[in-house]
Design a protein around this motif. Structure first.
Motif, PDB file in Angstrom:
ATOM      1  N   SER A   1       0.837  -1.202   0.000  1.00 22.03           N
ATOM      2  CA  SER A   1       0.000   0.000   0.000  1.00 22.03           C
ATOM      3  C   SER A   1       0.872   1.253   0.000  1.00 22.03           C
ATOM      4  O   SER A   1       0.663   2.180  -0.795  1.00 22.03           O
ATOM      5  N   ALA A   2       1.847   1.264   0.908  1.00 25.14           N
ATOM      6  CA  ALA A   2       2.733   2.425   1.011  1.00 25.14           C
ATOM      7  C   ALA A   2       3.426   2.681  -0.316  1.00 25.14           C
ATOM      8  O   ALA A   2       3.520   3.818  -0.781  1.00 25.14           O
ATOM      9  N   SER A   3       3.888   1.596  -0.967  1.00 21.83           N
ATOM     10  CA  SER A   3       4.614   1.728  -2.223  1.00 21.83           C
ATOM     11  C   SER A   3       3.720   2.291  -3.325  1.00 21.83           C
ATOM     12  O   SER A   3       4.129   3.163  -4.094  1.00 21.83           O
ATOM     13  N   LEU A   4       2.483   1.786  -3.388  1.00 20.43           N
ATOM     14  CA  LEU A   4       1.554   2.267  -4.420  1.00 20.43           C
ATOM     15  C   LEU A   4       1.222   3.741  -4.204  1.00 20.43           C
ATOM     16  O   LEU A   4       1.245   4.537  -5.153  1.00 20.43           O
ATOM     17  N   VAL A   5       0.925   4.108  -2.949  1.00 20.61           N
ATOM     18  CA  VAL A   5       0.598   5.504  -2.654  1.00 20.61           C
ATOM     19  C   VAL A   5       1.788   6.395  -3.004  1.00 20.61           C
ATOM     20  O   VAL A   5       1.644   7.448  -3.636  1.00 20.61           O
TER      21      VAL A   5
ATOM     22  N   GLY B   1       4.971   0.568  -8.482  1.00 21.52           N
ATOM     23  CA  GLY B   1       4.575   0.622  -7.076  1.00 21.52           C
ATOM     24  C   GLY B   1       4.282  -0.760  -6.532  1.00 21.52           C
ATOM     25  O   GLY B   1       4.711  -1.114  -5.430  1.00 21.52           O
ATOM     26  N   LEU B   2       3.580  -1.569  -7.342  1.00 18.07           N
ATOM     27  CA  LEU B   2       3.236  -2.924  -6.911  1.00 18.07           C
ATOM     28  C   LEU B   2       4.489  -3.783  -6.758  1.00 18.07           C
ATOM     29  O   LEU B   2       4.706  -4.427  -5.724  1.00 18.07           O
ATOM     30  N   VAL B   3       5.341  -3.762  -7.795  1.00 16.00           N
ATOM     31  CA  VAL B   3       6.531  -4.621  -7.787  1.00 16.00           C
ATOM     32  C   VAL B   3       7.480  -4.214  -6.656  1.00 16.00           C
ATOM     33  O   VAL B   3       7.948  -5.064  -5.888  1.00 16.00           O
ATOM     34  N   ASN B   4       7.735  -2.907  -6.521  1.00 17.65           N
ATOM     35  CA  ASN B   4       8.645  -2.444  -5.468  1.00 17.65           C
ATOM     36  C   ASN B   4       8.092  -2.770  -4.087  1.00 17.65           C
ATOM     37  O   ASN B   4       8.856  -3.137  -3.181  1.00 17.65           O
ATOM     38  N   GLY B   5       6.782  -2.634  -3.926  1.00 15.59           N
ATOM     39  CA  GLY B   5       6.167  -2.937  -2.640  1.00 15.59           C
ATOM     40  C   GLY B   5       6.329  -4.399  -2.276  1.00 15.59           C
ATOM     41  O   GLY B   5       6.641  -4.741  -1.127  1.00 15.59           O
ATOM     42  N   ILE B   6       6.145  -5.274  -3.277  1.00 13.91           N
ATOM     43  CA  ILE B   6       6.276  -6.709  -3.003  1.00 13.91           C
ATOM     44  C   ILE B   6       7.727  -7.051  -2.669  1.00 13.91           C
ATOM     45  O   ILE B   6       7.996  -7.823  -1.735  1.00 13.91           O
ATOM     46  N   ILE B   7       8.666  -6.441  -3.400  1.00 10.78           N
ATOM     47  CA  ILE B   7      10.079  -6.694  -3.104  1.00 10.78           C
ATOM     48  C   ILE B   7      10.413  -6.243  -1.683  1.00 10.78           C
ATOM     49  O   ILE B   7      11.059  -6.969  -0.905  1.00 10.78           O
ATOM     50  N   ALA B   8       9.953  -5.033  -1.319  1.00  9.08           N
ATOM     51  CA  ALA B   8      10.227  -4.517   0.029  1.00  9.08           C
ATOM     52  C   ALA B   8       9.608  -5.427   1.091  1.00  9.08           C
ATOM     53  O   ALA B   8      10.229  -5.716   2.116  1.00  9.08           O
ATOM     54  N   ASP B   9       8.388  -5.882   0.806  1.00  8.58           N
ATOM     55  CA  ASP B   9       7.703  -6.785   1.729  1.00  8.58           C
ATOM     56  C   ASP B   9       8.506  -8.065   1.927  1.00  8.58           C
ATOM     57  O   ASP B   9       8.695  -8.533   3.055  1.00  8.58           O
ATOM     58  N   LYS B  10       8.973  -8.633   0.817  1.00  7.78           N
ATOM     59  CA  LYS B  10       9.775  -9.863   0.865  1.00  7.78           C
ATOM     60  C   LYS B  10      11.034  -9.657   1.705  1.00  7.78           C
ATOM     61  O   LYS B  10      11.393 -10.496   2.524  1.00  7.78           O
ATOM     62  N   LEU B  11      11.701  -8.516   1.467  1.00  2.00           N
ATOM     63  CA  LEU B  11      12.952  -8.247   2.181  1.00  2.00           C
ATOM     64  C   LEU B  11      12.701  -8.068   3.666  1.00  2.00           C
ATOM     65  O   LEU B  11      13.513  -8.461   4.499  1.00  2.00           O
TER      66      LEU B  11
END
Lengths: 122, 184
Positions: free
Chosen positions: B117-121, B159-169
């Protein structure tokens, strides 16, 4: 610790997708007008490009209607009609938009690369 | 008494400062990699460095994210030679807008809204800030609106891809204490 994509994330994603779709529909769906067709008494008087800023006087039964073209937009600048509806419509910029001064039998219609709808001819 | 050159001033870097510096350095590297990736339209980039901003936000708090983001914009500007060019100011405007957006998402319940969410916003705020500055200063014409849907689509994807990567990390590695300590 937590699931990768949380429920609210789907909501935000959906919101973003809707926003993107709406922007595309709003900005790409309706074509930007390229030219303006000026009519008087049902006759086509002129078809002019919107790229050329100019003032066009059009003669009608009540007097002169002044059409202004500037910055890719067009409007009725002056009109002798009593209610001034077409003047109050202001600037037109999208293909298919029309301003009609009925008492003076003059009108402008914006045209683009493709006409989204035809509102004048039946 | 006037200060003489023999007066030695020590700047003590706290562990917190080291963490911010480490993240900022990582972000600068990613920003340089980002700049090397060819893009179909000027202004559309994956924004890989934003992953680091998200990591800083989640592990160190919003103030650390502001530091990491602004240090990255300045450092990448120096390295890429784009300091004080229009592109630099566009990035800065986008960065400030996304930090504001990230500040907003901090108030959302963590149970429902994660880094995605944060990444998309942040991504949408980024293009918003960039476009506002571009419209007001660089290209004062409504023709710029024609490109907005393309930018929005890019923001959605990156936003979606970066958010998922950050979440994974963030999932596996607690790289920092979970309680954000106030920055000096």
């Amino acid at each position: 610790m937590s699931r990768l994509i949380r429920p609210g994330d789907w909501l935000v994603l959906l919101g973003g997708a809707v926003l993107t779709g709406w922007l595309a529909w709003q900005l790409w769906g309706q074509g930007q007008a390229r030219s303006v067709t000026i009519r008087a008494g049902g006759q086509r008087v002129a078809s002019l490009s919107l790229l050329h800023n100019r003032l066009v006087p059009v003669r009608g039964p009540l007097g002169v209607t002044v059409v202004e073209i500037a910055g890719g937009k067009a409007r009725i600048k002056q009109d002798p009609s009593p209610r001034q509806y077409c003047v109050h419509q202001g600037w037109l910029s999208r293909a298919g938009q029309v301003a009609i001064c009925l008492p003076n039998a003059t009108s402008i219609e914006l045209t683009g690369p493709d006409q989204p709808y035809d509102s004048l001819n039946f | 008494m006037t200060a003489s050159t023999s007066d030695t001033r020590w700047l003590h870097a706290q562990p917190h400062d080291h963490r911010i510096a480490r993240l900022a350095a990582l972000a600068i590297v990613l920003a340089v990699v980002d700049a090397g990736i060819p893009s179909p339209l000027p202004g559309i980039k994956p924004g890989l460095a934003n992953i680091v901003t998200l990591l800083a936000l989640e592990s160190l708090g919003w103030r650390a994210a502001v530091w990491v983001s602004l240090l990255r914009i300045l450092g990448a500007g120096l390295l890429l030679g784009s300091l004080l060019t229009p592109g630099f100011f566009l990035g800065l405007a986008g960065g400030i807008a996304s930090l504001a957006g990230l500040g907003l998402t901090q108030g959302w319940p963590k149970r429902w809204f994660g880094p995605v969410s944060a990444s998309l916003v942040a991504a949408f705020c980024h293009i918003g800030g960039q476009l506002l500055l571009a419209r007001a200063w660089l290209i004062p014409s409504d023709n710029i609106l024609y490109f907005v849907p393309a930018f929005a689509l890019a923001a959605l994807l990156s936003g979606l891809v970066n958010g998922i990567i950050a979440d994974k990390l963030l999932e596996g590695s607690p790289c920092a204490p979970s309680t954000p300590s106030p920055s000096p």
